[in-house]
Scaffold this motif. Structure first.
Motif, PDB file in Angstrom:
ATOM      1  N   LEU A  44       3.030   1.816  -7.198  1.00 46.29           N
ATOM      2  CA  LEU A  44       2.299   0.614  -7.596  1.00 46.29           C
ATOM      3  C   LEU A  44       1.799   0.683  -9.040  1.00 46.29           C
ATOM      4  O   LEU A  44       1.523  -0.345  -9.654  1.00 46.29           O
ATOM      5  CB  LEU A  44       1.145   0.340  -6.636  1.00 46.29           C
ATOM      6  CG  LEU A  44       1.560  -0.048  -5.215  1.00 46.29           C
ATOM      7  CD1 LEU A  44       0.335  -0.241  -4.330  1.00 46.29           C
ATOM      8  CD2 LEU A  44       2.439  -1.280  -5.212  1.00 46.29           C
ATOM      9  N   GLN A  54       3.822  -4.800 -11.551  1.00 45.95           N
ATOM     10  CA  GLN A  54       2.864  -5.898 -11.609  1.00 45.95           C
ATOM     11  C   GLN A  54       3.099  -6.698 -10.328  1.00 45.95           C
ATOM     12  O   GLN A  54       4.155  -7.290 -10.166  1.00 45.95           O
ATOM     13  CB  GLN A  54       3.094  -6.801 -12.820  1.00 45.95           C
ATOM     14  CG  GLN A  54       2.717  -6.177 -14.155  1.00 45.95           C
ATOM     15  CD  GLN A  54       3.831  -5.307 -14.689  1.00 45.95           C
ATOM     16  OE1 GLN A  54       4.973  -5.715 -14.717  1.00 45.95           O
ATOM     17  NE2 GLN A  54       3.488  -4.113 -15.095  1.00 45.95           N
ATOM     18  N   SER A  86       2.020  -9.679  -7.614  1.00 46.32           N
ATOM     19  CA  SER A  86       1.288 -10.935  -7.445  1.00 46.32           C
ATOM     20  C   SER A  86       1.319 -11.303  -5.964  1.00 46.32           C
ATOM     21  O   SER A  86       2.337 -11.147  -5.297  1.00 46.32           O
ATOM     22  CB  SER A  86       1.875 -12.053  -8.302  1.00 46.32           C
ATOM     23  OG  SER A  86       3.169 -12.379  -7.877  1.00 46.32           O
ATOM     24  N   LEU A  97      -6.285 -10.792  -8.470  1.00 42.69           N
ATOM     25  CA  LEU A  97      -6.449  -9.438  -7.956  1.00 42.69           C
ATOM     26  C   LEU A  97      -7.347  -8.616  -8.860  1.00 42.69           C
ATOM     27  O   LEU A  97      -7.300  -8.748 -10.087  1.00 42.69           O
ATOM     28  CB  LEU A  97      -5.091  -8.736  -7.863  1.00 42.69           C
ATOM     29  CG  LEU A  97      -4.057  -9.341  -6.930  1.00 42.69           C
ATOM     30  CD1 LEU A  97      -2.728  -8.619  -7.079  1.00 42.69           C
ATOM     31  CD2 LEU A  97      -4.533  -9.268  -5.499  1.00 42.69           C
ATOM     32  N   GLN A  98      -8.163  -7.755  -8.250  1.00 44.54           N
ATOM     33  CA  GLN A  98      -8.916  -6.779  -9.032  1.00 44.54           C
ATOM     34  C   GLN A  98      -7.936  -5.726  -9.535  1.00 44.54           C
ATOM     35  O   GLN A  98      -6.900  -5.493  -8.909  1.00 44.54           O
ATOM     36  CB  GLN A  98      -9.987  -6.128  -8.167  1.00 44.54           C
ATOM     37  CG  GLN A  98     -11.076  -7.059  -7.723  1.00 44.54           C
ATOM     38  CD  GLN A  98     -12.108  -6.354  -6.847  1.00 44.54           C
ATOM     39  OE1 GLN A  98     -12.075  -5.143  -6.662  1.00 44.54           O
ATOM     40  NE2 GLN A  98     -13.014  -7.134  -6.293  1.00 44.54           N
ATOM     41  N   LEU A 114      -6.002  -2.421  -9.915  1.00 43.86           N
ATOM     42  CA  LEU A 114      -5.750  -1.350  -8.959  1.00 43.86           C
ATOM     43  C   LEU A 114      -6.253  -0.038  -9.537  1.00 43.86           C
ATOM     44  O   LEU A 114      -5.930   0.302 -10.678  1.00 43.86           O
ATOM     45  CB  LEU A 114      -4.245  -1.265  -8.682  1.00 43.86           C
ATOM     46  CG  LEU A 114      -3.782  -0.354  -7.571  1.00 43.86           C
ATOM     47  CD1 LEU A 114      -4.331  -0.823  -6.232  1.00 43.86           C
ATOM     48  CD2 LEU A 114      -2.267  -0.344  -7.511  1.00 43.86           C
ATOM     49  N   LEU A 151      -0.098  -2.606   0.551  1.00 49.36           N
ATOM     50  CA  LEU A 151      -0.756  -3.634  -0.246  1.00 49.36           C
ATOM     51  C   LEU A 151      -2.254  -3.724   0.015  1.00 49.36           C
ATOM     52  O   LEU A 151      -2.974  -4.358  -0.756  1.00 49.36           O
ATOM     53  CB  LEU A 151      -0.113  -5.001   0.027  1.00 49.36           C
ATOM     54  CG  LEU A 151       1.355  -5.123  -0.343  1.00 49.36           C
ATOM     55  CD1 LEU A 151       1.870  -6.506   0.001  1.00 49.36           C
ATOM     56  CD2 LEU A 151       1.581  -4.813  -1.811  1.00 49.36           C
ATOM     57  N   LYS A 152      -2.737  -3.084   1.062  1.00 54.12           N
ATOM     58  CA  LYS A 152      -4.182  -3.131   1.352  1.00 54.12           C
ATOM     59  C   LYS A 152      -4.991  -2.425   0.271  1.00 54.12           C
ATOM     60  O   LYS A 152      -6.207  -2.558   0.238  1.00 54.12           O
ATOM     61  CB  LYS A 152      -4.474  -2.512   2.720  1.00 54.12           C
ATOM     62  CG  LYS A 152      -4.353  -3.513   3.842  1.00 54.12           C
ATOM     63  CD  LYS A 152      -5.622  -3.559   4.655  1.00 54.12           C
ATOM     64  CE  LYS A 152      -5.536  -4.673   5.668  1.00 54.12           C
ATOM     65  NZ  LYS A 152      -6.122  -4.335   6.925  1.00 54.12           N
ATOM     66  N   ARG A 153      -4.323  -1.709  -0.615  1.00 50.89           N
ATOM     67  CA  ARG A 153      -5.023  -1.089  -1.742  1.00 50.89           C
ATOM     68  C   ARG A 153      -5.536  -2.145  -2.717  1.00 50.89           C
ATOM     69  O   ARG A 153      -6.446  -1.890  -3.490  1.00 50.89           O
ATOM     70  CB  ARG A 153      -4.099  -0.119  -2.471  1.00 50.89           C
ATOM     71  CG  ARG A 153      -3.770   1.097  -1.641  1.00 50.89           C
ATOM     72  CD  ARG A 153      -2.855   2.049  -2.346  1.00 50.89           C
ATOM     73  NE  ARG A 153      -3.337   2.386  -3.668  1.00 50.89           N
ATOM     74  CZ  ARG A 153      -2.553   2.836  -4.642  1.00 50.89           C
ATOM     75  NH1 ARG A 153      -1.270   3.001  -4.446  1.00 50.89           N
ATOM     76  NH2 ARG A 153      -3.051   3.129  -5.813  1.00 50.89           N
ATOM     77  N   TYR A 154      -4.923  -3.323  -2.699  1.00 52.91           N
ATOM     78  CA  TYR A 154      -5.355  -4.400  -3.589  1.00 52.91           C
ATOM     79  C   TYR A 154      -6.566  -5.110  -3.000  1.00 52.91           C
ATOM     80  O   TYR A 154      -6.648  -5.329  -1.799  1.00 52.91           O
ATOM     81  CB  TYR A 154      -4.227  -5.416  -3.806  1.00 52.91           C
ATOM     82  CG  TYR A 154      -3.136  -4.905  -4.711  1.00 52.91           C
ATOM     83  CD1 TYR A 154      -3.318  -4.864  -6.084  1.00 52.91           C
ATOM     84  CD2 TYR A 154      -1.937  -4.452  -4.189  1.00 52.91           C
ATOM     85  CE1 TYR A 154      -2.319  -4.385  -6.918  1.00 52.91           C
ATOM     86  CE2 TYR A 154      -0.942  -3.973  -5.008  1.00 52.91           C
ATOM     87  CZ  TYR A 154      -1.140  -3.946  -6.378  1.00 52.91           C
ATOM     88  OH  TYR A 154      -0.154  -3.462  -7.198  1.00 52.91           O
ATOM     89  N   ARG A 155      -7.482  -5.483  -3.869  1.00 60.62           N
ATOM     90  CA  ARG A 155      -8.659  -6.273  -3.513  1.00 60.62           C
ATOM     91  C   ARG A 155      -8.618  -7.551  -4.343  1.00 60.62           C
ATOM     92  O   ARG A 155      -8.161  -7.552  -5.477  1.00 60.62           O
ATOM     93  CB  ARG A 155      -9.953  -5.520  -3.822  1.00 60.62           C
ATOM     94  CG  ARG A 155     -10.082  -4.209  -3.062  1.00 60.62           C
ATOM     95  CD  ARG A 155     -10.528  -4.488  -1.644  1.00 60.62           C
ATOM     96  NE  ARG A 155     -10.663  -3.250  -0.913  1.00 60.62           N
ATOM     97  CZ  ARG A 155     -10.000  -2.993   0.204  1.00 60.62           C
ATOM     98  NH1 ARG A 155      -9.171  -3.866   0.698  1.00 60.62           N
ATOM     99  NH2 ARG A 155     -10.162  -1.864   0.831  1.00 60.62           N
ATOM    100  N   TRP A 200      -8.936  -8.978   3.089  1.00 61.36           N
ATOM    101  CA  TRP A 200      -7.720  -9.707   3.424  1.00 61.36           C
ATOM    102  C   TRP A 200      -8.062 -10.527   4.658  1.00 61.36           C
ATOM    103  O   TRP A 200      -8.496  -9.974   5.668  1.00 61.36           O
ATOM    104  CB  TRP A 200      -6.579  -8.737   3.742  1.00 61.36           C
ATOM    105  CG  TRP A 200      -6.024  -8.028   2.558  1.00 61.36           C
ATOM    106  CD1 TRP A 200      -6.565  -6.973   1.902  1.00 61.36           C
ATOM    107  CD2 TRP A 200      -4.796  -8.321   1.895  1.00 61.36           C
ATOM    108  NE1 TRP A 200      -5.750  -6.590   0.865  1.00 61.36           N
ATOM    109  CE2 TRP A 200      -4.645  -7.400   0.849  1.00 61.36           C
ATOM    110  CE3 TRP A 200      -3.798  -9.272   2.097  1.00 61.36           C
ATOM    111  CZ2 TRP A 200      -3.552  -7.405   0.003  1.00 61.36           C
ATOM    112  CZ3 TRP A 200      -2.702  -9.268   1.255  1.00 61.36           C
ATOM    113  CH2 TRP A 200      -2.590  -8.351   0.217  1.00 61.36           C
TER     114      TRP A 200
END
Length: 179
Positions: free
Chosen positions: A75, A79, A81, A92-93, A95, A125-129, A136
Motif C-alpha cells: 500500500l 494511491q 481511492s 482518506l486520512q 496511511l 483496506l481496513k487500514r484506511y480511515r 467503515w
C-alpha cells in the motif's frame, strides 16, 4: 475540377477520422507509451461483515518483460481511492506506514515478470480511515488504485524506485459491508 473537390473533401474527412481516433486512443491509454503492467483489483469476498478485514487481491500481469520492485508494504506504493455510490470519492486520512528500510538498509524485493506472467498480492483496506469518520459503515464500496512501478533499469538490487511509472488499475473492485 469536380474530382479535385471530392478528393479534398475525402482527404479532409479521412484526416478528421484519423485525428479523432488518435485522440481517443491517447485518452484511453492505447497510444503513446505502452503499459508494461496491468493491475486488477478484486475483493476476496463480495460481502464482508463489519467485524472482518476488507482484503483485496491486487493482480499484476506483465504485458512484456517487466521489473517489479516491491516494498514490504504494497500500500506504500499505491494511491488508493475509495468511493460509495451516491456519495462519490471518500476523503482518506494519510496511511501510516512505518518505513524501516532506511534503518536496516533493506533493498526492495525485485521480481522480473515475463510477458503474461502474473503476481497476486493481498492488502487489507481496513487500514484506511476516512476524514469525516474513522469507521467503515455498512453499504457498497468501490476501490480503485494506481501502482507506482519502479524505473525499468537492469539492476537486480534496488533501494530506491527511481523514476516511477504510474500504472492505473484496469478493473476496480466492488464489495459490500453488511452489519
Amino acid at each position: 475540377m469536380m474530382a479535385s473537390r471530392i478528393l479534398v473533401r475525402r482527404i479532409g474527412s479521412l484526416s478528421f477520422i484519423i485525428l479523432a481516433s488518435l485522440s481517443l486512443m491517447v485518452s484511453i491509454g492505447q497510444a503513446g507509451e505502452p503499459q508494461l503492467l496491468r493491475l486488477e483489483i478484486e475483493p476476496t469476498k463480495q460481502i464482508y461483515s463489519s467485524r472482518e478485514g476488507l482484503v483485496v487481491k491486487l493482480t499484476f500481469t506483465a504485458n512484456e518483460k517487466t521489473k517489479l520492485c516491491l516494498a514490504k508494504d504494497i500500500l506504500s506504493q499505491m494511491q488508493v481511492s475509495i468511493s460509495r455510490p451516491g456519495q462519490g470519492k471518500l476523503a482518506l486520512q494519510p496511511l501510516i506506514i512505518q518505513d524501516n528500510s532506511k534503518i536496516f538498509h533493506e533493498p526492495m524485493k525485485v521480481q522480473w515478470l515475463e510477458s503474461g506472467q502474473r503476481v497476486t498480492l493481498r492488502a487489507n483496506l481496513k487500514r484506511y480511515r476516512f476524514v469525516n469518520t474513522a469507521q467503515w459503515t455498512p453499504g457498497e464500496y468501490n476501490v480503485n488504485a494506481t501502482f507506482n512501478l519502479c524505473e525499468q533499469t537492469p539492476m537486480e538490487v534496488v533501494t530506491e524506485p527511481g523514476v516511477e511509472i504510474p500504472v492505473k488499475a484496469v478493473q476496480q473492485g466492488w464489495f459490500m459491508i453488511m452489519i
